[in-house]
Scaffold this active site. Structure first.
Site, PDB file in Angstrom:
ATOM      1  N   GLU A 240       0.832  -1.212   0.000  1.00 20.41           N
ATOM      2  CA  GLU A 240       0.000   0.000   0.000  1.00 20.41           C
ATOM      3  C   GLU A 240       0.862   1.254   0.000  1.00 20.41           C
ATOM      4  OE1 GLU A 240      -1.828  -0.429   3.827  1.00 20.41           O
ATOM      5  OE2 GLU A 240      -2.894  -2.253   3.305  1.00 20.41           O
ATOM      6  N   PRO A 241       1.696   1.466  -1.023  1.00 19.57           N
ATOM      7  CA  PRO A 241       2.537   2.671  -0.999  1.00 19.57           C
ATOM      8  C   PRO A 241       1.745   3.931  -1.328  1.00 19.57           C
ATOM      9  CG  PRO A 241       2.951   1.406  -3.004  1.00 19.57           C
ATOM     10  CD  PRO A 241       1.915   0.648  -2.235  1.00 19.57           C
ATOM     11  N   ARG A 279       2.402  20.350   5.737  1.00 18.12           N
ATOM     12  CA  ARG A 279       3.373  19.471   6.395  1.00 18.12           C
ATOM     13  C   ARG A 279       4.353  20.209   7.314  1.00 18.12           C
ATOM     14  NH1 ARG A 279       6.711  17.268   3.745  1.00 18.12           N
ATOM     15  NH2 ARG A 279       6.944  15.416   5.016  1.00 18.12           N
ATOM     16  N   TYR A 283       4.123  18.794  11.026  1.00 21.54           N
ATOM     17  CA  TYR A 283       5.181  17.885  11.485  1.00 21.54           C
ATOM     18  C   TYR A 283       6.551  18.551  11.498  1.00 21.54           C
ATOM     19  CZ  TYR A 283       1.878  14.821   8.809  1.00 21.54           C
ATOM     20  OH  TYR A 283       0.800  14.199   8.226  1.00 21.54           O
ATOM     21  N   CYS A 311      -3.082  33.843   8.990  1.00 24.68           N
ATOM     22  CA  CYS A 311      -2.928  34.505  10.281  1.00 24.68           C
ATOM     23  C   CYS A 311      -2.626  33.496  11.387  1.00 24.68           C
ATOM     24  CB  CYS A 311      -4.187  35.310  10.590  1.00 24.68           C
ATOM     25  SG  CYS A 311      -4.515  36.478   9.275  1.00 24.68           S
ATOM     26  N   GLU A 312      -1.455  32.897  11.310  1.00 23.14           N
ATOM     27  CA  GLU A 312      -0.961  31.951  12.318  1.00 23.14           C
ATOM     28  C   GLU A 312       0.553  32.049  12.290  1.00 23.14           C
ATOM     29  OE1 GLU A 312      -2.673  29.634  14.152  1.00 23.14           O
ATOM     30  OE2 GLU A 312      -4.638  29.866  13.209  1.00 23.14           O
ATOM     31  N   TYR A 339       0.620  14.314   0.454  1.00 22.51           N
ATOM     32  CA  TYR A 339       0.167  14.922   1.704  1.00 22.51           C
ATOM     33  C   TYR A 339       0.260  16.444   1.670  1.00 22.51           C
ATOM     34  CZ  TYR A 339       0.469  10.039   3.053  1.00 22.51           C
ATOM     35  OH  TYR A 339       0.308   8.682   3.089  1.00 22.51           O
TER      36      TYR A 339
END
Ligand code: PLP
Length: 383
Positions: A240-241, A279, A283, A311-312, A339
Site C-alpha cells: 500500500e505505498p 506538512r 510535522y 494569520c498563524e 500529503y
C-alpha cells in the site's frame, strides 16, 4: 509517478502481487486515473475515497479499505461496490462489519491489521506500528481476533496486514515487522484459519532533504528474500505505498509577495501557505524551496523564513533559507506531491490551488483554481 511505480513493479516481477496506491497521499482524480490505468488497486480510508476511485475508473475489486473508524454506512457502501478487502483495525469493528454484511446479504472479505510493535524510526505523528498507536490489533490479541473473525458468519478471512508508519528510510523496521507478521500467520494457520494474502502496508520514505531511503526494488529484494527463506514467497502479496509513488513527482509553485527584513528574522512572504502545504506546520517537515530563475542581480543570498499569508505564526513553509529573491519571483517548493493537496484546507477562505499534471511536454489542468463561490456552495444565510 510512473517511474516510482515501475520500481515497485520491477521489485515484484514474477510474483503474485497487487500494488494498492494509498490514495490519501494525493487523491486528485487525474492522479488516480494514472494509477488505475497502470493496473494499480487502491488503499482507501473513507467512503469518499471510494467514490473518487470509482469516478477515476478504478476497479472496486482491487480496493482495500483501511482505517480505525469506518462507519456502518461506509461499510455498506463498500460492500455494495464489491471491494476486495476490509482491513479491520479492532475487534469491535469485526462485530459491526459482520452485522452490516449479514444485513446486506454479502460476505465481507477481511484482513486484520496487526500492530507488530516495531519502531519505524520516523516522526512520532507518522509512526503507526507501536503499542501506543491507535492503529491495528495488538500482536498478542491477533490470534484471538482471527478466531473470532473466522467464527462470524458474515465475514470471510482472506488476509493479514500491517503498516508501521510513513517516511521510513531504512529496511530494518520492515524486516522486523515482516518477521512478526509471519510468526502470526504461522500461528493463525496452525489454528486452522488459512491466510490467502499478506499485505505489508506502505510507508517507504522519499528524499526531502538528502534522506536516502532504499529504492523500492532494492527494499523488496531484501523483503522477498526473507519471505522466500520462510517459505511464504509464493503467497499473494499486497502493498500500500502512498508517499513514495507521488511525493517527489509534485512541486508547488508560489510567488514572492513581499520581503520583510527585521531585527531578528527576515521574512519572505509568499502566496502559498499552510492551507496549501500543511506538512511544515503539522510535522515541522522540511521541503526544499528553489527559485525558478536564480537571480544574478541580487548580490548575495540572505537568510529568510519563507512564510504564507495565513494569520498563524505556525504558517511557515521553510525556516532560515538562503535565497536570492525579490518580490514577484517564482519559487518551487519541492516534493509536494504527497500529503499537500490532499491535506489542503480553505482556512482563511483561501481557495485551493489549481493542479496541473505534466507528462513530457504535455500539460493538463486536472483541478481548476478554487473560487470563493466554490467554497461557499452548500452554506446558507439564516432565513
Ligand atoms: C497512509 C497509509 C499508507 C501509505 O503510507 P505512505 O507512507 O504514504 O506510503 C498505507 N497503508 C495505510 C493503512 C495507511 O494509513
Amino acid at each position: 509517478m510512473l517511474a516510482a511505480l515501475a520500481a515497485y513493479q520491477r521489485g515484484f516481477a514474477g510474483r503474485k502481487a497487487q500494488i494498492c496506491y494509498a490514495m490519501k497521499a494525493n487523491s486528485s482524480l487525474g492522479v488516480l486515473q494514472v494509477f488505475a490505468q497502470a493496473g494499480c488497486g487502491f488503499d482507501i480510508v473513507s467512503g469518499g475515497e471510494l467514490e473518487r476511485v470509482l469516478a477515476a475508473g478504478g476497479d472496486a475489486a482491487r480496493v482495500i479499505f483501511s482505517g480505525v473508524g469506518k462507519t456502518r454506512a461506509e461499510m455498506r457502501q463498500a460492500l455494495d461496490a464489491g471491494i476486495g478487502c476490509f482491513n479491520v483495525e479492532s475487534e469491535a469493528e469485526l462485530e459491526v462489519l459482520n452485522e452490516v454484511a449479514l444485513s446486506a446479504g454479502k460476505p465481507a472479505r477481511v484482513s486484520i491489521r496487526v500492530n507488530p510493535n516495531v519502531d519505524p524510526k520516523t516522526h512520532p505523528y507518522i509512526s503507526t506500528g507501536l503499542k501506543g498507536n491507535k492503529f491495528g490489533v495488538a500482536h498478542e490479541r491477533a490470534l484471538g481476533a482471527y478466531q473470532r473473525a473466522a467464527a462470524l458468519p458474515g465475514l470471510q478471512v482472506v488476509g493479514i496486514d500491517c503498516h508501521i508508519g510513513s517516511q521510513i528510510t531504512e529496511a530494518t523496521p520492515y524486516l522486523d515487522a515482516m518477521d512478526r507478521v509471519l510468526d502470526l500467520v504461522e500461528a493463525i494457520e496452525a489454528a486452522g484459519i488459512p491466510i490467502q494474502h499478506l499485505d505489508f502496508g506502505g510507508g517507504l520514505g522519499i528524499d526531502y532533504n538528502g534522506e536516502t531511503p532504499p529504492p523500492a526494488d532494492a527494499l523488496w529484494a531484501q523483503l522477498l528474500a526473507r519471505l522466500d527463506a520462510r517459505g511464504f514467497g509464493q503467497r499473494q502479496l499486497m502493498i500500500e505505498p502512498g508517499r513514495s509513488l507521488v511525493g517527489n513527482a509534485g512541486v508547488c509553485l508560489s510567488e514572492v509577495l513581499y520581503l520583510k527584513p527585521g531585527a531578528e528574522k527576515n521574512f519572505c512572504i509568499i502566496d502559498a501557505a499552510m492551507n496549501d502545504l500543511p506538512r511544515p506546520a503539522m510535522y515541522q517537515a522540511f521541503q526544499q524551496i528553489v527559485p525558478l530563475s536564480p537571480r544574478v542581480d541580487v548580490s548575495a543570498p540572505t537568510t529568510w523564513d519563507v512564510v504564507g499569508p495565513v494569520c498563524e505564526s505556525g504558517d511557515w513553509i521553510g525556516r532560515d533559507r538562503a535565497l536570492a529573491v525579490q518580490a514577484g519571483d517564482l519559487l518551487a517548493i519541492l516534493s509536494a506531491g504527497a500529503y499537500c493537496m490532499s491535506m489542503a484546507s480553505n482556512y482563511n477562505t483561501r481557495g485551493r490551488a489549481a493542479e496541473v499534471l505534466v507528462d513530457g511536454d504535455h500539460a493538463s489542468v486536472i483541478r481548476r483554481r478554487e473560487s470563493a463561490a466554490d467554497q461557499m456552495r452548500g452554506e446558507n444565510l439564516l432565513r
